[in-house]
Enzyme design. Structure first.
Site, short mmCIF file in Angstrom:
data_model
loop_
_atom_site.label_atom_id
_atom_site.label_comp_id
_atom_site.label_asym_id
_atom_site.label_seq_id
_atom_site.Cartn_x
_atom_site.Cartn_y
_atom_site.Cartn_z
N TYR A 134 92.02 16.12 -12.57
CA TYR A 134 91.94 15.24 -11.41
C TYR A 134 93.27 14.56 -11.11
O TYR A 134 93.35 13.74 -10.19
CB TYR A 134 90.84 14.21 -11.62
CG TYR A 134 89.46 14.75 -11.36
CD1 TYR A 134 89.11 16.03 -11.75
CD2 TYR A 134 88.48 13.98 -10.75
CE1 TYR A 134 87.85 16.54 -11.52
CE2 TYR A 134 87.21 14.47 -10.53
CZ TYR A 134 86.90 15.74 -10.91
OH TYR A 134 85.65 16.24 -10.69
N LYS A 181 86.48 21.04 -24.84
CA LYS A 181 86.60 22.50 -25.03
C LYS A 181 87.84 22.77 -25.88
O LYS A 181 88.74 23.52 -25.50
CB LYS A 181 86.68 23.19 -23.66
CG LYS A 181 86.56 24.71 -23.70
CD LYS A 181 85.18 25.20 -24.07
CE LYS A 181 85.10 26.73 -24.00
NZ LYS A 181 83.80 27.24 -24.47
N ASP A 214 80.37 23.32 -23.24
CA ASP A 214 79.39 24.23 -22.63
C ASP A 214 78.03 24.11 -23.31
O ASP A 214 77.01 23.92 -22.64
CB ASP A 214 79.90 25.67 -22.62
CG ASP A 214 80.59 26.09 -23.89
OD1 ASP A 214 80.48 25.37 -24.91
OD2 ASP A 214 81.24 27.16 -23.89
N ASP A 238 82.45 14.32 -14.82
CA ASP A 238 81.95 14.38 -13.44
C ASP A 238 80.76 15.33 -13.35
O ASP A 238 79.74 15.03 -12.72
CB ASP A 238 83.08 14.85 -12.52
CG ASP A 238 82.78 14.59 -11.05
OD1 ASP A 238 81.73 13.98 -10.75
OD2 ASP A 238 83.59 15.00 -10.20
#
Length: 482
Positions: A134, A181, A214, A238
């Site tokens: 972002y 991740k 995930d 988000d």
């Protein structure tokens, strides 16, 4: 403090009614807050679509910035960003400009009064709010390839992780889960995970755990009751906060606090929904509950508890807007707000009663101390090239153009090694990363010389990334085969 500036007892806050359904739900929320005994003066500002279309690409005027910096509290309805390029995200701009580093989103089930498959869900997502993808730093580099930079800083990680643990401690939460991740993005997400472990060691009273994002998201959707507080970088946060709100019952219920060292913003998590604007059917709950979070921030815990309990009692009595699928006939925006107002002073009978302790201290996070700069040594350079031919042809051209400071060791395409000994089945674009190792001591002048030689040879170099070690530790990812 003058009357125009508000007072400690009646603080001045900045209020934006936004676009689409924004004015309707803001009007409803303000009436509920007033009826609940909230004490503040509202200073209205204009933001959003009209400001965008007036030629201000950020969607906010200098006068509005002045208000925000003066009041330091922003109560905001959703806005509409016009379609097409050139318009910046107002939310991202406000969060980053005012240093609102923590996005806090409670997601609780209200079963059996609002339908959900997970009646025991009570999760708070603490999302880093200023960096990650972002940062919005993007480039088109070749005919075929675009780039977005993922920026993760140690101070940013330290602030948000510590806030998550302090929040858990302040609100009696028992566990904080880190979701990243780091099995793929070993440096950026790896830093977030490393900082999490460092700070978790200071909070022995709170359980700490890791999930890859995930499988963590899948578990959140399937069994949210296993989570308590989740802390995660910006983009992941988000996504999973909307997942969590939907799993809890409705995105229309979602409220958000954006917290910084000196400013704070409170908003519903949903969009401006222009397709239903003006129809008196929008759900004001998210903004009402954001107002409750704002009152806690302002130290008005009694009013926050009173309003939240009235809202809970309204839901428990079977009333709600259409998206809440209430037991009774769905109410309009105004009518639902009035139903909450009529229940001021009442408490839910079966849902957990809200009780914001009057002596609860605000969560304050000190700016992380700057570390002593590491010993940084250049050990190579990645040269990014636009090239329409083969990897072998590019390698020969680069070796011919290279200077004595660097040696070509690897070429990748979209992160996959294609030279030396690449596979013919690998699909390649016109965007190539060409890694050079330093043959000795190297510096910026040597990189500039390499670029100049490539330019003379007709090689279209579009970008460089210098490769460094920091106190002897590699500061870049290895390519395949290295």
């Amino acid at each position: 403090m003058s009357e125009a500036q508000g007072s400690v007892e009646t603080p001045l806050i900045t209020v934006a009614s936004g676009d689409g359904i924004g004015p309707e739900i803001m009007d409803a929320a303000l009436k509920v807050l007033e009826a609940g005994g909230a004490r503040f003066q509202a200073e209205p500002i204009e933001i959003g679509e009209k400001v965008y279309l007036s030629g201000i690409s950020a969607g906010i005027t200098p006068e509005a910035w002045d208000s925000l910096r003066r009041t330091r509290v922003f109560f905001k309805a959703p806005i509409t960003t016009p379609q097409g390029g050139g318009y910046k995200s107002l939310n991202v701009t406000v969060r980053k400009s005012l240093g609102l580093f923590a996005n806090v989103r409670p997601c609780a089930a209200y079963a059996p009064y609002i339908a959900t498959k997970h009646p025991d869900m009570d999760v708070v997502i603490v999302r880093e709010n200023e960096e990650d993808l972002y940062a919005g730093i993007e480039h088109r580099q070749t005919d075929e390839v675009y780039q977005c930079l993922k920026l993760i800083s140690r101070p940013g990680c330290e602030k948000i992780v510590r806030y998550a643990f302090e929040y858990a401690r302040a609100y009696g939460r028992k566990k904080v889960t880190c979701m990243v991740k780091d099995n793929i993005m070993k440096l950026t997400d790896g830093l977030f995970a490393k900082v999490f472990d460092e700070i978790a060691a200071e909070y022995s009273d709170i359980e700490a755990e890791h999930y890859i994002i995930d499988i963590g998201t899948a578990r959140l959707a399937d069994a949210p009751e296993r989570f308590d507080v989740i802390v995660t970088p910006n983009l992941y946060g988000d996504i999973i906060s909307d997942v969590a709100a939907e799993v809890a019952g409705s995105v229309g219920l979602g409220a958000s606090a954006n917290i910084g060292a000196s400013c704070a913003m409170f908003e519903a998590i949903h969009g401006s929904a222009p397709d239903i604007a003006g129809q008196n059917i929008a759900n004001p709950s998210g903004l009402i509950l954001a107002g409750v979070m704002m009152l806690v921030h302002l130290g008005q815990s009694e009013a926050a508890s009173r309003i939240h309990n009235a809202w809970l009692k309204t839901v428990e009595d079977g009333f709600g807007t259409g998206d809440m699928k209430p037991k009774e006939k769905p109410l309009g925006t105004k009518e639902f707000a009035q139903a909450v107002i009529e229940r001021m002073g009442q408490h839910p009978a079966t849902l957990p009663k809200a009780n914001y302790a009057a002596d609860a201290k605000p969560i304050t996070i000190q700016q992380p101390e700057r570390k002593t700069p590491a010993v940084k040594e250049m050990v190579g350079v990645d040269l990014f090239v636009q090239h329409a031919g083969s990897a072998d042809a590019l390698a020969e051209a680069l070796k011919a153009a290279s200077n004595e400071a660097f040696e070509l060791v690897l070429i990748t395409n979209r992160g996959v090694k294609v030279w030396p000994e690449g596979l013919p089945e690998t699909f390649c674009t016109d965007h190539w990363r060409c890694r050079f190792h330093a043959t000795g001591k190297a510096g910026i002048a040597d990189v500039a010389d390499l670029l100049a030689k490539c330019g003379t040879a007709g090689i279209d170099a579009i970008k460089t990334e210098n490769l460094y070690t920091f106190d002897g530790e590699r500061g870049y990812s290895l390519g395949q085969g290295q």
